[in-house]
Write a protein that holds these residues in place. Structure first.
Motif, short mmCIF file in Angstrom:
data_model
loop_
_atom_site.label_atom_id
_atom_site.label_comp_id
_atom_site.label_asym_id
_atom_site.label_seq_id
_atom_site.Cartn_x
_atom_site.Cartn_y
_atom_site.Cartn_z
N TYR A 169 1.60 4.48 7.00
CA TYR A 169 1.72 3.12 6.48
C TYR A 169 3.18 2.65 6.47
O TYR A 169 3.46 1.48 6.73
CB TYR A 169 1.16 3.05 5.06
CG TYR A 169 -0.36 2.99 4.98
CD1 TYR A 169 -1.14 3.09 6.12
CD2 TYR A 169 -1.01 2.86 3.76
CE1 TYR A 169 -2.52 3.04 6.05
CE2 TYR A 169 -2.39 2.81 3.68
CZ TYR A 169 -3.14 2.90 4.81
OH TYR A 169 -4.50 2.85 4.73
N THR A 184 -1.02 9.44 5.32
CA THR A 184 -1.14 8.01 5.06
C THR A 184 0.20 7.41 4.66
O THR A 184 0.54 6.29 5.09
CB THR A 184 -2.18 7.77 3.96
OG1 THR A 184 -3.42 8.34 4.34
CG2 THR A 184 -2.37 6.28 3.73
N THR A 185 0.97 8.11 3.85
CA THR A 185 2.27 7.61 3.42
C THR A 185 3.19 7.36 4.61
O THR A 185 3.81 6.29 4.74
CB THR A 185 2.94 8.59 2.44
OG1 THR A 185 2.10 8.75 1.29
CG2 THR A 185 4.31 8.09 2.01
N HIS A 219 -11.29 2.12 1.72
CA HIS A 219 -11.03 3.39 2.38
C HIS A 219 -11.28 4.56 1.43
O HIS A 219 -11.88 5.57 1.80
CB HIS A 219 -9.59 3.41 2.88
CG HIS A 219 -9.25 4.58 3.73
ND1 HIS A 219 -10.05 5.04 4.74
CD2 HIS A 219 -8.17 5.40 3.72
CE1 HIS A 219 -9.49 6.09 5.31
NE2 HIS A 219 -8.34 6.34 4.71
N SER A 220 -10.84 4.41 0.20
CA SER A 220 -10.99 5.50 -0.79
C SER A 220 -12.46 5.75 -1.11
O SER A 220 -12.90 6.90 -1.23
CB SER A 220 -10.23 5.16 -2.07
OG SER A 220 -8.86 5.00 -1.82
N VAL A 279 -4.77 -5.61 -0.34
CA VAL A 279 -4.24 -4.27 -0.63
C VAL A 279 -5.20 -3.50 -1.54
O VAL A 279 -5.57 -2.36 -1.25
CB VAL A 279 -2.85 -4.37 -1.28
CG1 VAL A 279 -2.37 -2.99 -1.73
CG2 VAL A 279 -1.85 -4.98 -0.31
N GLN A 294 -7.60 -2.30 1.84
CA GLN A 294 -6.62 -1.27 2.19
C GLN A 294 -6.78 0.01 1.36
O GLN A 294 -6.65 1.10 1.88
CB GLN A 294 -5.20 -1.82 1.99
CG GLN A 294 -4.09 -0.94 2.56
CD GLN A 294 -3.80 -1.24 4.02
OE1 GLN A 294 -4.40 -2.13 4.60
NE2 GLN A 294 -2.89 -0.49 4.61
N LEU A 295 -7.01 -0.12 0.07
CA LEU A 295 -7.05 1.05 -0.80
C LEU A 295 -8.46 1.38 -1.28
O LEU A 295 -8.96 2.48 -1.08
CB LEU A 295 -6.13 0.83 -2.01
CG LEU A 295 -4.63 0.68 -1.67
CD1 LEU A 295 -3.84 0.36 -2.93
CD2 LEU A 295 -4.10 1.95 -1.02
N THR A 337 -2.92 12.30 2.04
CA THR A 337 -1.90 11.54 1.30
C THR A 337 -0.58 11.50 2.06
O THR A 337 0.04 10.44 2.21
CB THR A 337 -1.69 12.15 -0.09
OG1 THR A 337 -2.94 12.29 -0.75
CG2 THR A 337 -0.78 11.27 -0.93
N ALA A 386 0.83 -1.21 0.00
CA ALA A 386 0.00 0.00 0.00
C ALA A 386 0.87 1.26 0.00
O ALA A 386 0.57 2.24 -0.69
CB ALA A 386 -0.93 0.00 1.21
N VAL A 446 2.18 2.01 -3.40
CA VAL A 446 1.20 2.62 -4.31
C VAL A 446 1.03 4.10 -4.01
O VAL A 446 0.97 4.94 -4.92
CB VAL A 446 -0.16 1.89 -4.19
CG1 VAL A 446 -1.24 2.62 -4.97
CG2 VAL A 446 -0.03 0.45 -4.68
N ILE A 447 0.98 4.46 -2.72
CA ILE A 447 0.66 5.82 -2.33
C ILE A 447 1.87 6.74 -2.35
O ILE A 447 1.78 7.91 -2.74
CB ILE A 447 0.03 5.82 -0.92
CG1 ILE A 447 -1.28 5.04 -0.92
CG2 ILE A 447 -0.22 7.24 -0.42
CD1 ILE A 447 -1.85 4.80 0.46
#
Length: 319
Positions: free
Chosen positions: A198, A194-195, A239-240, A231, A235-236, A191, A52, A55-56
């Protein structure tokens, strides 16, 4: 949900409705996927957060460079520490709740893990916020339901009871994660927050796995597909989609909708894994959910009269 939006929100449209349905389905798949996987739960948690972050992070580093420079300069030291501590709390959540899905039933792990608003209310009280009687009543109802459900599992199996305790611990950790994240996100974008969160979570889980001798590789194809599904889904995507829905529905409504994960996960666990919670535990799980809903709605009602956020006002927790 009747399709009427709360004051201050535009009317609910089919796209938002679809996003909510997709989000509930995505987060509902989490516990069944974990229960199905043959890899250790801690290893799944590690890979879930590493992937995750992968990706972010590129998006955050390109679009939020100013925020990262602020944190690196020391001017945002307090926010940076909130991000780090939030990541540690998230690691605690994954390290407790994910093993619970492999020890107890999917339904019990999901329901006990969904008590986050209850613990959020207690944290708010510890921080000096006054809780209305409705919230205290909901907390009492939820605790009673948890005791009934866990007691039924204890009568059947010590393994299931241990899973119940881990699920409760996971809910407490996610409440702490949300409280810390609330402080960090006063000045930081989602963003950036979260980065960092995580990546810290993945680092803590890596240390735990290495110290505990947890195997991090050599899994079969099905297990890697499960990790990728976690994921992309819980996870993505989940939440999104909940964050997207917040544009048109209130945080309180989203908080209640998230509780649909419990019957959703139980249904998937039954149809896919053949799991059914113990009959004696079902009334307890039902009481627990009623109490959690009372906490969310009671906190939201109080929040409309006070400037300090209460349990019903927080956004969706991480899946």
């Amino acid at each position: 949900m009747t399709g009427q939006s709360p004051p201050g929100h535009p009317p609910l449209d089919p796209l938002t409705t679809g996003a909510i349905v997709l989000a509930v389905a995505a987060v509902s798949s989490s516990a069944p996927l974990i229960a199905f996987a043959t890899a250790p739960a801690l290893a799944i948690a590690f890979w879930r957060n590493v992937l995750a972050t992968g990706v972010i992070a590129p998006w955050a580093l390109v679009r939020r460079r100013a925020e990262f420079r602020l944190l690196a300069s020391g001017a945002g030291r307090r926010e940076g520490w909130y991000c780090v501590l939030s990541g540690v709390a998230l690691a605690g959540h994954f390290a407790t709740w994910m093993p619970s899905a492999q020890l107890t039933s999917v339904a019990a792990a999901t329901a006990l893990g969904a008590t986050q608003p209850v613990w959020q209310g207690l944290i708010a009280r510890w921080q000096g916020r006054r809780l209305p009687r409705t919230v205290w009543a909901g907390i009492g109802i939820a605790v009673l339901g948890a005791v009934l459900a866990s007691g039924a599992d204890f009568a059947v199996s010590g393994r299931a009871f241990a899973g119940d305790l881990l699920a409760v611990a996971g809910a407490i950790f996610i409440a702490g994660y949300t409280a810390l994240g609330e402080r960090a996100r006063v000045t930081l974008s989602t963003t950036t927050y979260t980065t960092i969160c995580y990546s810290v979570c993945a680092s803590v889980l890596l240390v735990v796995c290495l110290v505990g001798g947890v195997r991090l590789g050599g899994y079969d194809t099905d297990t890697w597909l499960v990790i990728l599904a976690l994921v992309a889904g819980a996870q993505l995507l989940g939440h999104s989609m909940f964050n997207y829905a917040l544009r048109r529905v209130s945080a309180t409504t989203v908080s209640v909708l998230i509780l649909l994960e419990v019957p959703g996960a139980a249904l998937i666990g039954w149809l896919w894994l053949g799991q059914l919670p113990q009959p004696l535990a079902l009334p307890g799980l039902g009481v627990l959910l009623v109490g959690t809903v009372v906490v969310v709605l009671g906190g939201a009602r109080a929040g409309r009269r006070a400037p300090v956020p209460l349990p019903g006002e927080v956004g969706p927790p991480p899946p």
